[in-house]
Design an enzyme around this catalytic site. Structure first.
Site, PDB file in Angstrom:
ATOM      1  CG  HIS A  93      -2.156   1.049   0.977  1.00  0.00           C
ATOM      2  ND1 HIS A  93      -1.833   2.300   1.359  1.00  0.00           N
ATOM      3  CD2 HIS A  93      -3.455   0.515   0.773  1.00  0.00           C
ATOM      4  CE1 HIS A  93      -3.450   2.989   1.242  1.00  0.00           C
ATOM      5  NE2 HIS A  93      -4.192   1.741   0.565  1.00  0.00           N
ATOM      6  CG  ASP A 139      -8.407  -4.350  -2.874  1.00  0.00           C
ATOM      7  OD1 ASP A 139      -7.632  -3.458  -2.911  1.00  0.00           O
ATOM      8  OD2 ASP A 139      -9.737  -4.238  -3.079  1.00  0.00           O
TER       9      ASP A 139
HETATM   10  C1  SDX Z   1      -6.231  -0.080  -2.898  1.00  0.00           C
HETATM   11  O1  SDX Z   1      -4.508   4.411  -1.908  1.00  0.00           O
HETATM   12  C2  SDX Z   1      -5.350   3.708  -1.430  1.00  0.00           C
HETATM   13  O2  SDX Z   1      -5.928   4.083  -0.167  1.00  0.00           O
HETATM   14  C3  SDX Z   1      -6.074   2.612  -1.983  1.00  0.00           C
HETATM   15  C4  SDX Z   1      -6.947   1.860  -1.099  1.00  0.00           C
HETATM   16  C5  SDX Z   1      -8.472   2.395  -0.972  1.00  0.00           C
HETATM   17  O3  SDX Z   1      -9.038   2.134  -0.153  1.00  0.00           O
HETATM   18  O4  SDX Z   1      -8.920   3.407  -2.069  1.00  0.00           O
HETATM   19  O5  SDX Z   1      -6.534   1.520  -0.085  1.00  0.00           O
HETATM   20  C6  SDX Z   1      -7.476   0.586  -2.234  1.00  0.00           C
HETATM   21  O6  SDX Z   1      -6.212   0.272  -3.851  1.00  0.00           O
HETATM   22  C7  SDX Z   1      -5.472  -1.017  -2.108  1.00  0.00           C
HETATM   23  C8  SDX Z   1      -4.309  -1.451  -3.068  1.00  0.00           C
HETATM   24  C9  SDX Z   1      -4.622  -2.611  -3.881  1.00  0.00           C
HETATM   25  N1  SDX Z   1      -3.439  -2.870  -4.990  1.00  0.00           N
HETATM   26  C10 SDX Z   1      -3.071  -4.191  -4.654  1.00  0.00           C
HETATM   27  O7  SDX Z   1      -3.299  -4.896  -3.814  1.00  0.00           O
HETATM   28  C11 SDX Z   1      -2.065  -4.304  -6.052  1.00  0.00           C
HETATM   29  C12 SDX Z   1      -0.619  -4.816  -5.410  1.00  0.00           C
HETATM   30  N2  SDX Z   1      -0.059  -4.147  -4.539  1.00  0.00           N
HETATM   31  C13 SDX Z   1       1.145  -3.199  -5.269  1.00  0.00           C
HETATM   32  O8  SDX Z   1       0.955  -3.102  -6.622  1.00  0.00           O
HETATM   33  C14 SDX Z   1       1.315  -1.943  -4.792  1.00  0.00           C
HETATM   34  O9  SDX Z   1       1.795  -2.197  -3.549  1.00  0.00           O
HETATM   35  C15 SDX Z   1       0.556  -0.689  -4.738  1.00  0.00           C
HETATM   36  C16 SDX Z   1       0.125  -0.323  -6.114  1.00  0.00           C
HETATM   37  C17 SDX Z   1      -0.631  -1.036  -3.927  1.00  0.00           C
HETATM   38  C18 SDX Z   1       1.270   0.451  -4.008  1.00  0.00           C
HETATM   39  O10 SDX Z   1       2.375   0.672  -4.861  1.00  0.00           O
HETATM   40  P1  SDX Z   1       3.648   1.783  -4.646  1.00  0.00           P
HETATM   41  O11 SDX Z   1       3.516   2.482  -3.210  1.00  0.00           O
HETATM   42  O12 SDX Z   1       3.833   2.649  -5.892  1.00  0.00           O
HETATM   43  O13 SDX Z   1       4.702   0.734  -4.234  1.00  0.00           O
HETATM   44  P2  SDX Z   1       5.724   0.354  -5.305  1.00  0.00           P
HETATM   45  O14 SDX Z   1       5.116  -0.368  -6.420  1.00  0.00           O
HETATM   46  O15 SDX Z   1       6.715   1.334  -5.672  1.00  0.00           O
HETATM   47  O16 SDX Z   1       6.402  -1.061  -4.517  1.00  0.00           O
HETATM   48  C19 SDX Z   1       7.698  -0.690  -3.567  1.00  0.00           C
HETATM   49  C20 SDX Z   1       8.317  -1.917  -3.625  1.00  0.00           C
HETATM   50  C21 SDX Z   1       8.736  -2.404  -5.176  1.00  0.00           C
HETATM   51  O17 SDX Z   1      10.023  -3.285  -5.034  1.00  0.00           O
HETATM   52  P3  SDX Z   1      11.443  -2.717  -5.051  1.00  0.00           P
HETATM   53  O18 SDX Z   1      11.388  -2.009  -6.429  1.00  0.00           O
HETATM   54  O19 SDX Z   1      11.420  -1.728  -3.871  1.00  0.00           O
HETATM   55  O20 SDX Z   1      12.222  -3.843  -5.190  1.00  0.00           O
HETATM   56  O21 SDX Z   1       7.754  -3.108  -3.101  1.00  0.00           O
HETATM   57  C22 SDX Z   1       7.303  -4.059  -4.084  1.00  0.00           C
HETATM   58  C23 SDX Z   1       7.737  -3.288  -5.571  1.00  0.00           C
HETATM   59  O22 SDX Z   1       7.965  -4.546  -6.407  1.00  0.00           O
HETATM   60  N3  SDX Z   1       5.957  -4.407  -4.138  1.00  0.00           N
HETATM   61  C24 SDX Z   1       5.579  -5.787  -4.135  1.00  0.00           C
HETATM   62  C25 SDX Z   1       4.006  -5.572  -4.073  1.00  0.00           C
HETATM   63  N4  SDX Z   1       3.657  -4.170  -3.797  1.00  0.00           N
HETATM   64  C26 SDX Z   1       4.899  -3.580  -3.781  1.00  0.00           C
HETATM   65  N5  SDX Z   1       6.075  -6.726  -4.581  1.00  0.00           N
HETATM   66  C27 SDX Z   1       5.103  -7.894  -4.523  1.00  0.00           C
HETATM   67  N6  SDX Z   1       3.836  -8.076  -4.482  1.00  0.00           N
HETATM   68  C28 SDX Z   1       3.301  -6.544  -4.088  1.00  0.00           C
HETATM   69  N7  SDX Z   1       1.898  -6.630  -3.944  1.00  0.00           N
END
Ligand code: SDX
Length: 428
Positions: free
Chosen positions: A307, A364
């Site tokens: 998140h 989620d």
């Molecule tokens: C919602 O914003 C809100 O409030 C949203 C929400 C709401 O109520 O409105 O809470 C609802 O959208 C919840 C989120 C639902 N999405 C997911 O579950 C999709 C999976 N999650 C990710 O795609 C990610 O965590 C996000 C999109 C939620 C957040 O993305 P960020 O903040 O841009 O983080 P990032 O992609 O830059 O990740 C940081 C690191 C990366 O690794 P490095 O590049 O540092 O090596 O963490 C890793 C990412 O690869 N990472 C994950 C991961 N999420 C982040 N690795 C594996 N699995 C994951 N789910």
């Protein structure tokens, strides 16, 4: 003396005020930066940028706090209903007995759609994605309410209560009609004698399932699901609603844009992606261990984890995980996908990759298992998120409409070609 921040640019000092929120958050007020220095800020994804001041929802992602108008989500989940929470989020206080009755009646009496409205559905292919249909239909329903969609802000604010009740009520009806359209089933008229979720489930499944009556457990679990989605400060879709509203667009157009923003798999589409992920793990015979390794190597993404704000456990996920287990126990059925989810959660929370990146289950991760247990198809999961988030979008539209007049228009840093000239086609 009020706190300030000093930025030194090309040897010159610029001093800006620091803004303090009621929960101790701090921001540097840079609204004069470009005028003073010619510089702008750059913040890809807005992770460090506050777009507004808001009194609706507070999140402390470090410790996993979520409050609506100051009330902790855990207390609302324990004691309130979705409609109670919707009223709180929109109007700023929990409704008194009479206020609640008026609000609930205004929603109950606004559930049906105009007779010719159903023709709009015949324009969609039966396999149209429900989020595409919902986004279109929210603007379509606005066409029947000229005073509420005049883009005359003063007039819209005068009729805001009606618009809010109408949208909270009809988003449910449109969702159920979309389900029936996809299954080539006749539409079911809403019933004013049923509660909010009971009426929704009636419009969804009446006649399709023999003598369908939603159990009290199913209705409670769905009401809790919606309550937990009511608002979440400046997430992707709510910020979109504010962006669209800032141009003076009406509430219907604004929430319709919120639906489109919510659709993506990184946002509201994640609840669908989680259940599809769990199902594919189950079908492959993996208990989740192999998938965790794939996620760590970047070959897969653990949907429902991570998140932008929560760097601790999303309090909503905790509540939803418990609610999923309770619902299945009450319904007397187990779901192997829940076992896989619990295994993934345990494994991830003990794994350095996830610990180091502060990746925890988000709203989620378990929510789709509740919808699946109730019999709502996976294609409808993000629509259910939209029904829950409607009050939050409405509250943010209203807050912007009553406190701000500036259109949202970010700047950019241009990195394209410079100083080019037109070349006639014969010389290209
Ligand atoms: C919602 O914003 C809100 O409030 C949203 C929400 C709401 O109520 O409105 O809470 C609802 O959208 C919840 C989120 C639902 N999405 C997911 O579950 C999709 C999976 N999650 C990710 O795609 C990610 O965590 C996000 C999109 C939620 C957040 O993305 P960020 O903040 O841009 O983080 P990032 O992609 O830059 O990740 C940081 C690191 C990366 O690794 P490095 O590049 O540092 O090596 O963490 C890793 C990412 O690869 N990472 C994950 C991961 N999420 C982040 N690795 C594996 N699995 C994951 N789910």
């Amino acid at each position: 003396m009020s706190e300030t921040a000093t930025i030194t640019i090309e040897g010159k000092e610029f001093v800006y005020p620091v803004i303090h929120g009621t929960e101790g958050e701090k921001a540097i007020d840079l609204r004069k930066l470009r005028g003073d220095s010619g510089y702008i800020t750059y913040d890809d994804g807005y992770g460090n940028t506050g777009s507004c001041l808001s009194e609706i929802t507070f999140i402390n992602g470090e410790v996993g706090i979520l409050r609506h108008r100051g009330i902790p989500i855990e207390e609302l989940a324990e004691n309130a209903s979705f409609l109670n929470t919707a009223f709180l989020v929109i109007y700023g206080h929990l409704p008194g007995k009479e206020e609640y009755e008026t609000f609930s009646n205004s929603i109950g009496s606004n559930a049906s759609v105009p007779g010719d409205f159903s023709h709009h559905f015949s324009g969609f292919p039966n396999d149209a994605h429900p989020m595409a249909v919902l986004s279109a239909m929210l603007n379509a329903i606005g066409c029947y309410h000229g005073k509420l969609t005049s883009n005359n802000r003063e007039q819209e604010l005068e009729h805001f209560y009606k618009a809010a009740s109408l949208l909270i009520s009809k988003v449910r009806t449109i969702a159920a009609m979309t389900y029936r359209m996809r299954k080539d089933l006749p539409f079911v008229e809403p019933r004013e004698d049923l509660g909010y979720v009971e009426n929704f489930l009636h419009m969804m499944f009446h006649g399709e399932k023999e003598d369908y009556q939603p159990s009290a457990e199913e209705a409670h679990a769905l009401d809790l699901f919606l309550l937990l989605h009511a608002d979440h400060e400046q997430n992707c879709s709510t910020s979109t609603v504010r962006m669209v509203s800032s141009g003076g667009a009406n509430l219907f157009a604004s929430v319709s844009s919120g639906v489109s923003a919510l659709w993506g798999p990184l946002h509201g589409g994640a609840n669908t992606a989680v259940v599809k992920m769990l199902q594919s793990i189950h079908d492959s015979g993996d208990d989740g261990s192999q998938f965790i390794e794939a996620a760590k190597s970047g070959k897969a993404r653990l949907m429902g984890f991570g998140h932008r704000v929560y760097k601790n456990y999303d309090p909503r996920a905790k509540i939803l995980g418990g609610a999923a287990e309770k619902l299945m126990a009450n319904m007397g059925h187990s779901d192997p996908l829940l076992d896989i989810a619990r295994h993934l959660e345990k494994a991830a929370l003990e794994d350095e990759y996830f610990i180091q990146r502060k990746l925890y289950p988000n709203v989620d991760f378990y929510s789709g298992l509740i919808l699946k247990a109730i019999g709502i198809p996976v294609e409808m999961f993000t629509v259910m998120f939209a029904i829950g988030r409607m009050p939050g979008w409405i509250a943010n539209w209203h807050e912007l409409a009553t406190t701000s007049s500036r259109i949202h228009r970010p700047r950019q840093i241009y990195t394209g070609k410079t100083d080019q000239h037109y070349v006639p086609v014969k010389d290209r």
